[in-house]
Motif scaffolding. Sequence first.
Motif, mmCIF file in Angstrom:
data_model
loop_
_atom_site.group_PDB
_atom_site.id
_atom_site.type_symbol
_atom_site.label_atom_id
_atom_site.label_comp_id
_atom_site.label_asym_id
_atom_site.label_seq_id
_atom_site.Cartn_x
_atom_site.Cartn_y
_atom_site.Cartn_z
ATOM 1 N N ALA A 128 1.028 -1.532 0.392
ATOM 2 C CA ALA A 128 -0.183 -0.221 0.157
ATOM 3 C C ALA A 128 0.452 1.272 -0.198
ATOM 4 O O ALA A 128 0.319 2.308 -0.660
ATOM 5 C CB ALA A 128 -1.174 -0.384 1.022
ATOM 6 N N SER A 129 2.017 1.190 1.051
ATOM 7 C CA SER A 129 2.622 2.079 1.002
ATOM 8 C C SER A 129 3.246 3.216 -0.650
ATOM 9 O O SER A 129 3.793 4.139 -1.126
ATOM 10 C CB SER A 129 4.407 2.306 1.809
ATOM 11 O OG SER A 129 5.050 1.659 1.308
ATOM 12 N N VAL A 130 3.441 1.977 -1.518
ATOM 13 C CA VAL A 130 4.444 1.831 -2.645
ATOM 14 C C VAL A 130 3.302 2.360 -3.673
ATOM 15 O O VAL A 130 3.251 3.753 -4.474
ATOM 16 C CB VAL A 130 4.966 0.941 -3.263
ATOM 17 C CG1 VAL A 130 5.425 0.700 -4.789
ATOM 18 C CG2 VAL A 130 6.329 0.615 -2.446
ATOM 19 N N TYR A 131 1.389 1.664 -3.929
ATOM 20 C CA TYR A 131 0.851 1.282 -4.505
ATOM 21 C C TYR A 131 -0.058 3.406 -3.762
ATOM 22 O O TYR A 131 0.020 3.561 -5.367
ATOM 23 C CB TYR A 131 -0.420 0.223 -4.592
ATOM 24 C CG TYR A 131 -1.679 0.973 -4.674
ATOM 25 C CD1 TYR A 131 -0.950 0.491 -6.269
ATOM 26 C CD2 TYR A 131 -2.813 0.952 -4.558
ATOM 27 C CE1 TYR A 131 -2.795 0.884 -7.279
ATOM 28 C CE2 TYR A 131 -3.998 1.437 -5.045
ATOM 29 C CZ TYR A 131 -4.119 1.170 -6.195
ATOM 30 O OH TYR A 131 -5.278 1.522 -6.949
ATOM 31 N N ARG A 132 0.113 3.767 -2.939
ATOM 32 C CA ARG A 132 -0.798 4.907 -2.395
ATOM 33 C C ARG A 132 -0.017 6.242 -2.464
ATOM 34 O O ARG A 132 -0.705 6.516 -2.105
ATOM 35 C CB ARG A 132 -1.300 4.433 -1.363
ATOM 36 C CG ARG A 132 -2.730 3.882 -1.628
ATOM 37 C CD ARG A 132 -3.732 3.583 0.059
ATOM 38 N NE ARG A 132 -5.011 3.018 -1.154
ATOM 39 C CZ ARG A 132 -5.515 2.491 -0.362
ATOM 40 N NH1 ARG A 132 -5.280 1.869 1.447
ATOM 41 N NH2 ARG A 132 -6.606 1.160 -0.784
ATOM 42 N N GLU A 133 1.540 5.903 -2.484
ATOM 43 C CA GLU A 133 2.456 6.608 -3.034
ATOM 44 C C GLU A 133 2.734 7.220 -1.340
ATOM 45 O O GLU A 133 2.192 8.829 -1.593
ATOM 46 C CB GLU A 133 2.250 6.996 -4.455
ATOM 47 C CG GLU A 133 2.155 7.148 -5.285
ATOM 48 C CD GLU A 133 2.410 7.697 -6.379
ATOM 49 O OE1 GLU A 133 1.082 8.650 -6.411
ATOM 50 O OE2 GLU A 133 2.611 7.446 -8.141
ATOM 51 N N PHE A 134 2.494 7.047 -0.501
ATOM 52 C CA PHE A 134 2.876 7.453 0.488
ATOM 53 C C PHE A 134 3.588 8.894 0.814
ATOM 54 O O PHE A 134 4.778 8.524 0.461
ATOM 55 C CB PHE A 134 2.985 6.919 1.696
ATOM 56 C CG PHE A 134 1.597 6.321 2.531
ATOM 57 C CD1 PHE A 134 0.759 5.774 1.517
ATOM 58 C CD2 PHE A 134 1.834 4.233 2.932
ATOM 59 C CE1 PHE A 134 -0.777 5.197 2.053
ATOM 60 C CE2 PHE A 134 0.815 3.827 3.535
ATOM 61 C CZ PHE A 134 -0.713 4.197 2.490
ATOM 62 N N ASP A 136 4.098 10.874 3.682
ATOM 63 C CA ASP A 136 5.104 10.858 5.311
ATOM 64 C C ASP A 136 4.639 10.112 5.933
ATOM 65 O O ASP A 136 3.467 9.119 5.710
ATOM 66 C CB ASP A 136 4.502 12.718 5.534
ATOM 67 C CG ASP A 136 2.529 12.408 5.658
ATOM 68 O OD1 ASP A 136 2.139 11.549 5.507
ATOM 69 O OD2 ASP A 136 2.320 13.322 4.831
ATOM 70 N N VAL A 137 4.558 10.200 7.756
ATOM 71 C CA VAL A 137 4.830 9.345 8.034
ATOM 72 C C VAL A 137 3.165 9.064 8.635
ATOM 73 O O VAL A 137 2.159 8.074 8.913
ATOM 74 C CB VAL A 137 5.743 9.274 9.401
ATOM 75 C CG1 VAL A 137 4.844 9.136 10.670
ATOM 76 C CG2 VAL A 137 6.015 8.214 9.833
ATOM 77 N N HIS A 138 2.335 10.245 8.779
ATOM 78 C CA HIS A 138 0.629 10.134 8.713
ATOM 79 C C HIS A 138 0.395 9.346 8.109
ATOM 80 O O HIS A 138 -1.071 8.816 8.267
ATOM 81 C CB HIS A 138 1.336 12.032 9.139
ATOM 82 C CG HIS A 138 0.637 12.530 10.025
ATOM 83 N ND1 HIS A 138 0.903 12.382 11.122
ATOM 84 C CD2 HIS A 138 2.003 13.476 9.923
ATOM 85 C CE1 HIS A 138 1.951 13.104 11.953
ATOM 86 N NE2 HIS A 138 2.781 13.415 10.515
ATOM 87 N N SER A 139 0.894 9.468 7.102
ATOM 88 C CA SER A 139 -0.527 8.221 5.940
ATOM 89 C C SER A 139 0.047 7.251 6.610
ATOM 90 O O SER A 139 -1.167 6.181 6.540
ATOM 91 C CB SER A 139 0.564 8.895 4.375
ATOM 92 O OG SER A 139 0.726 9.514 3.769
ATOM 93 N N PHE A 140 0.568 6.376 6.738
ATOM 94 C CA PHE A 140 1.369 5.246 7.367
ATOM 95 C C PHE A 140 0.880 5.342 8.483
ATOM 96 O O PHE A 140 -0.150 3.684 8.608
ATOM 97 C CB PHE A 140 3.301 4.715 7.522
ATOM 98 C CG PHE A 140 3.883 4.829 6.737
ATOM 99 C CD1 PHE A 140 3.362 2.999 5.875
ATOM 100 C CD2 PHE A 140 4.744 5.719 5.793
ATOM 101 C CE1 PHE A 140 4.445 2.234 4.906
ATOM 102 C CE2 PHE A 140 5.452 4.603 4.912
ATOM 103 C CZ PHE A 140 5.380 3.770 4.473
ATOM 104 N N VAL A 141 1.006 5.512 9.398
ATOM 105 C CA VAL A 141 -0.327 5.457 10.800
ATOM 106 C C VAL A 141 -1.469 5.720 9.936
ATOM 107 O O VAL A 141 -2.255 4.489 10.823
ATOM 108 C CB VAL A 141 0.292 6.786 11.555
ATOM 109 C CG1 VAL A 141 -0.873 6.858 12.659
ATOM 110 C CG2 VAL A 141 1.608 6.760 11.785
ATOM 111 N N ARG A 142 -1.914 6.253 9.373
ATOM 112 C CA ARG A 142 -3.698 6.112 8.446
ATOM 113 C C ARG A 142 -4.020 4.666 8.371
ATOM 114 O O ARG A 142 -4.666 4.142 8.973
ATOM 115 C CB ARG A 142 -4.099 7.374 8.021
ATOM 116 C CG ARG A 142 -4.046 8.736 8.681
ATOM 117 C CD ARG A 142 -5.112 10.043 7.455
ATOM 118 N NE ARG A 142 -3.816 9.838 5.882
ATOM 119 C CZ ARG A 142 -2.974 10.947 6.297
ATOM 120 N NH1 ARG A 142 -2.998 12.032 6.838
ATOM 121 N NH2 ARG A 142 -2.350 10.836 5.347
ATOM 122 N N GLU A 143 -2.968 3.989 6.969
ATOM 123 C CA GLU A 143 -3.292 3.224 6.957
ATOM 124 C C GLU A 143 -3.522 2.098 8.180
ATOM 125 O O GLU A 143 -4.414 1.115 8.249
ATOM 126 C CB GLU A 143 -2.117 2.458 5.760
ATOM 127 C CG GLU A 143 -2.965 1.689 4.598
ATOM 128 C CD GLU A 143 -3.843 1.925 3.791
ATOM 129 O OE1 GLU A 143 -4.446 0.429 3.770
ATOM 130 O OE2 GLU A 143 -4.169 2.446 3.642
#
Length: 150
Positions: A128-134, A136-143
């Motif tokens: 998901a981090s690559v596919y959704r192009e995170f 920042d770290v907040h994007s990781f936390v939300r996922e």
Amino acid sequence: MKCPFCQQADSRVLDSRPVEEGAAVRRRRECATCGKRFTTYERLEEQPLMVVKKDGRREPFSHQKLLHGLALACRKRPVSTEELSDLVAAIERQLRQTALAEVESRRIGELAMQLLRHLDEVAYVRFASVYREFNDVHSFVREIEKLGRY
């Protein structure tokens, strides 16, 4: 089937078994000339499935390309090669069941994440981090918070 070692055409089948949830047959063969063993796979030849990329380009669906991307996400995770092959086969089967000649790459990514989530959560977050192009770290936390809700 030519032997990959000595190029002779005479080989015998030692074992056959269905793989990829019955979508293919794995055959273990032995060369009659050199005696070495090798594996072949038999799959149904299907109409080409075209993938429409984000930028509008079109390219043929690649089983290997999807398998490679998922394998990177599952690196050093307890996910077998057979499980990954089955996952890719399931994605391809779902895409072909729509009877469309073209599918958006976004649809493939969503299917991959949906199935990967149930297979391994860490691999899911990696993919998901690559596919959704995170960004920042907040994007990781939300996922990761979303995972807790499932």
